[in-house]
Write a protein that holds these residues in place. Structure first.
Motif, PDB file in Angstrom:
ATOM      1  N   LEU A 205       0.827  -1.207   0.000  1.00 40.04           N
ATOM      2  CA  LEU A 205       0.000   0.000   0.000  1.00 40.04           C
ATOM      3  C   LEU A 205       0.864   1.261   0.000  1.00 40.04           C
ATOM      4  N   GLY A 206       1.980   1.201   0.720  1.00 40.02           N
ATOM      5  CA  GLY A 206       2.885   2.338   0.744  1.00 40.02           C
ATOM      6  C   GLY A 206       3.496   2.613  -0.612  1.00 40.02           C
ATOM      7  N   LEU A 207       3.843   1.555  -1.323  1.00 38.34           N
ATOM      8  CA  LEU A 207       4.390   1.729  -2.672  1.00 38.34           C
ATOM      9  C   LEU A 207       3.361   2.361  -3.602  1.00 38.34           C
ATOM     10  N   ALA A 208       2.107   1.919  -3.458  1.00 36.89           N
ATOM     11  CA  ALA A 208       1.056   2.480  -4.301  1.00 36.89           C
ATOM     12  C   ALA A 208       0.842   3.966  -4.003  1.00 36.89           C
ATOM     13  N   LEU A 209       0.850   4.318  -2.718  1.00 34.09           N
ATOM     14  CA  LEU A 209       0.662   5.717  -2.355  1.00 34.09           C
ATOM     15  C   LEU A 209       1.865   6.561  -2.743  1.00 34.09           C
ATOM     16  N   ALA A 210       3.057   5.998  -2.613  1.00 31.83           N
ATOM     17  CA  ALA A 210       4.267   6.746  -2.937  1.00 31.83           C
ATOM     18  C   ALA A 210       4.249   7.229  -4.383  1.00 31.83           C
ATOM     19  N   GLY A 211       3.690   6.433  -5.273  1.00 33.30           N
ATOM     20  CA  GLY A 211       3.698   6.781  -6.693  1.00 33.30           C
ATOM     21  C   GLY A 211       2.909   8.025  -7.043  1.00 33.30           C
ATOM     22  N   VAL A 212       1.993   8.457  -6.169  1.00 27.18           N
ATOM     23  CA  VAL A 212       1.167   9.640  -6.476  1.00 27.18           C
ATOM     24  C   VAL A 212       1.493  10.806  -5.553  1.00 27.18           C
ATOM     25  N   LEU A 213       2.560  10.700  -4.801  1.00 27.50           N
ATOM     26  CA  LEU A 213       2.890  11.758  -3.847  1.00 27.50           C
ATOM     27  C   LEU A 213       3.741  12.839  -4.502  1.00 27.50           C
TER      28      LEU A 213
ATOM     29  N   LEU B  58       5.268  16.393   3.402  1.00 29.74           N
ATOM     30  CA  LEU B  58       5.299  15.748   4.716  1.00 29.74           C
ATOM     31  C   LEU B  58       4.808  14.303   4.624  1.00 29.74           C
ATOM     32  N   LEU B  59       3.813  14.054   3.795  1.00 37.20           N
ATOM     33  CA  LEU B  59       3.346  12.679   3.596  1.00 37.20           C
ATOM     34  C   LEU B  59       4.423  11.813   2.952  1.00 37.20           C
ATOM     35  N   ARG B  60       5.232  12.397   2.093  1.00 35.18           N
ATOM     36  CA  ARG B  60       6.332  11.634   1.478  1.00 35.18           C
ATOM     37  C   ARG B  60       7.291  11.115   2.556  1.00 35.18           C
ATOM     38  N   GLY B  61       7.579  11.946   3.566  1.00 38.80           N
ATOM     39  CA  GLY B  61       8.459  11.493   4.635  1.00 38.80           C
ATOM     40  C   GLY B  61       7.854  10.348   5.417  1.00 38.80           C
TER      41      GLY B  61
END
Length: 366
Positions: free
Chosen positions: A313-321, A340-343
Motif C-alpha cells: 500500500l505504501g508503494l502504491a501511495l508513494a507513486g502519487v505523492l 510531509l506525507l512523502r516522509g
C-alpha cells in the motif's frame, strides 16, 4: 434544575472513580502476587532456615526492591537491592563503632546518603539506602548482632532477584494493549485530518491535532513496558517463547514512533491550512490511504502478512505523492502537506522491508 444535574454529575464521577480504582487493582494484581510470594519466601528462609527471630529487613528489602511499578527489569531490581545493602552495611558498621543515640542517627543517615550518592546517580538508590540504614540504627540489635540484619538484607535481595526471573509478573508480556491504544489513536487522528481536509472543517482539524498530541504518553508507556518485558524475558527461563514476539514488537514500536512524529507534524500543518474553509478532497483522499497503511502497520506483529500489505500500500501511495498528481494541491501550503506525507511513507516503506535507496526510488521526484 441545578440540583438534579449536580447529583447526576456526582454519580458519574463516583462511577468513574470506582472504575479507575478497579482498573488500578486489576493492573496491580501480578505485582501484588509477586511481592507476596517473595516476601513470604524471604521471611521463611531468614526465620526458619537461618533462625532469625524477626527478619524485618528481609521482608522490607523484597517489598522495596520489587515495588508496584510496571518497570520490573532485573537491572532496576538489582540497583534497588544494592542501594538497600549499602545502607544496611554502612549502618551496621557505624553502629558497631559509634553505638546508638541521636547524634549517631544523624551521622549514620548522612554517611549512608553520601556513600549512596557516590555509588549511584539514582535518587531512588540513595533513598533506599537511607531507609534501610535507619532500620538498623533505630531498632534494637537482634540476638545475632547488627550484622544479622545485613544477612537478612542479602536474603531479601537474593529472593527478589530469583522471583523476578522465576516468577515474572504476568503483565510483562502484556504490551499489546499499549500497541493497540497507540495505533487506534493514530487512526483516529489521521482519519480526522482527512475529514477536515475534505470539508474544510477547522474544528475537526483541532480535534485531530489534539489526538495526535496524546500519542507521546502512549509511546513512552509502551517503551517502558516493552523494555521491562524484554529485560525479564532475557533472564526468565519461562519467557523464552516470547522473546521473538517481543523483538518483533520492538521493531513495530520503532516504526510507530516514526509514524507518530510524522502525524504530529502533518496535523499541525493541516490545522493551520484548513482555517481558510476551503475543501480539499484530493489531500483528504491521501490521508484516507495513509490511515489504511497505518492500520496495517499496527496489525503487523499479530499478522506478519500485514507488514507486507503495508509495504504494498505504501508503494502504491508513494507513486502519487507529487503536488501535480493531487487534484487541487496548487498552493504552497497544500504542497507542503504532500511533502510531509512523502516522509511518512518513506519511513513506512523502510520499516516494512525496503532498503532506503529502494524507498527513495519509489517516490517520484518533485
Amino acid at each position: 434544575m441545578g440540583d438534579p444535574m449536580r447529583r447526576l454529575e456526582r454519580r458519574i464521577r463516583r462511577r468513574m472513580d470506582a472504575r479507575a480504582a478497579a482498573q488500578r487493582v486489576l493492573r496491580s494484581l501480578p505485582a501484588i502476587l509477586q511481592i507476596v510470594v517473595a516476601a513470604v519466601g524471604a521471611y521463611s528462609v531468614a526465620h526458619y532456615v537461618l533462625g532469625h527471630e524477626v527478619p524485618l529487613v528481609a521482608v522490607t528489602v523484597v517489598i522495596s526492591a520489587l515495588g508496584l511499578a510496571r518497570d520490573a527489569r532485573p537491572r532496576r531490581v538489582l540497583e534497588t537491592v544494592v542501594g538497600i545493602l549499602v545502607g544496611i552495611i554502612v549502618a551496621a558498621l557505624l553502629v558497631t563503632v559509634l553505638g546508638r543515640g541521636v547524634w549517631q542517627i544523624a551521622v549514620i543517615l548522612a554517611l549512608a546518603l553520601l556513600v549512596a550518592r557516590a555509588v549511584s546517580p539514582s535518587a531512588g538508590f540513595a533513598i533506599a539506602a537511607a531507609v534501610q540504614s535507619m532500620l538498623v540504627a533505630v531498632l534494637p540489635a537482634p540476638p545475632g548482632g547488627v550484622f544479622e540484619r545485613a544477612l537478612d538484607g542479602v536474603v531479601g535481595a537474593v529472593i527478589a532477584l530469583l522471583v523476578t526471573a522465576l516468577i515474572p509478573r504476568l503483565d510483562v508480556l502484556a504490551t499489546k494493549g499499549e500497541s493497540r491504544a497507540l495505533f487506534s489513536l493514530l487512526d483516529q487522528s489521521i482519519t480526522g485530518l482527512a475529514g477536515a481536509l475534505r470539508t474544510g472543517d477547522a474544528a475537526a482539524a483541532d480535534l485531530a491535532l489534539a489526538r495526535s498530541r496524546r500519542t507521546q504518553p502512549l509511546i513512552d508507556g509502551w517503551t517502558e513496558s516493552l523494555d521491562s518485558a524484554r529485560a525479564v524475558a532475557t533472564y526468565s527461563p519461562w519467557l523464552r517463547g516470547g522473546r521473538a514476539r517481543l523483538a518483533a514488537e520492538a521493531e513495530q514500536l520503532a516504526a510507530a514512533d516514526l509514524v507518530t512524529r510524522h502525524v504530529r507534524s502533518i496535523a499541525r500543518r493541516i490545522d493551520v491550512l484548513v482555517r481558510d474553509g476551503v475543501e480539499r478532497p484530493g489531500l483528504g483522499a491521501l490521508l484516507d490511504e495513509t490511515a489504511v497503511i497505518v492500520r496495517a502497520l499496527g496489525r503487523s506483529v499479530e499478522d506478519r502478512a500485514e507488514r507486507d500489505r503495508a509495504r504494498i500500500l505504501g508503494l502504491a501511495l508513494a507513486g502519487v505523492l507529487t503536488p501535480e498528481a493531487v487534484p487541487g494541491a496548487v498552493s504552497v501550503p497544500d504542497q507542503v502537506v504532500v511533502v510531509l506525507l512523502r516522509g511518512l511513507v518513506f519511513d513506512v516503506l523502510v520499516v516494512s522491508g525496503l532498503e532506503p535507496h529502494e524507498a527513495r526510488q519509489a517516490l517520484p521526484p518533485i
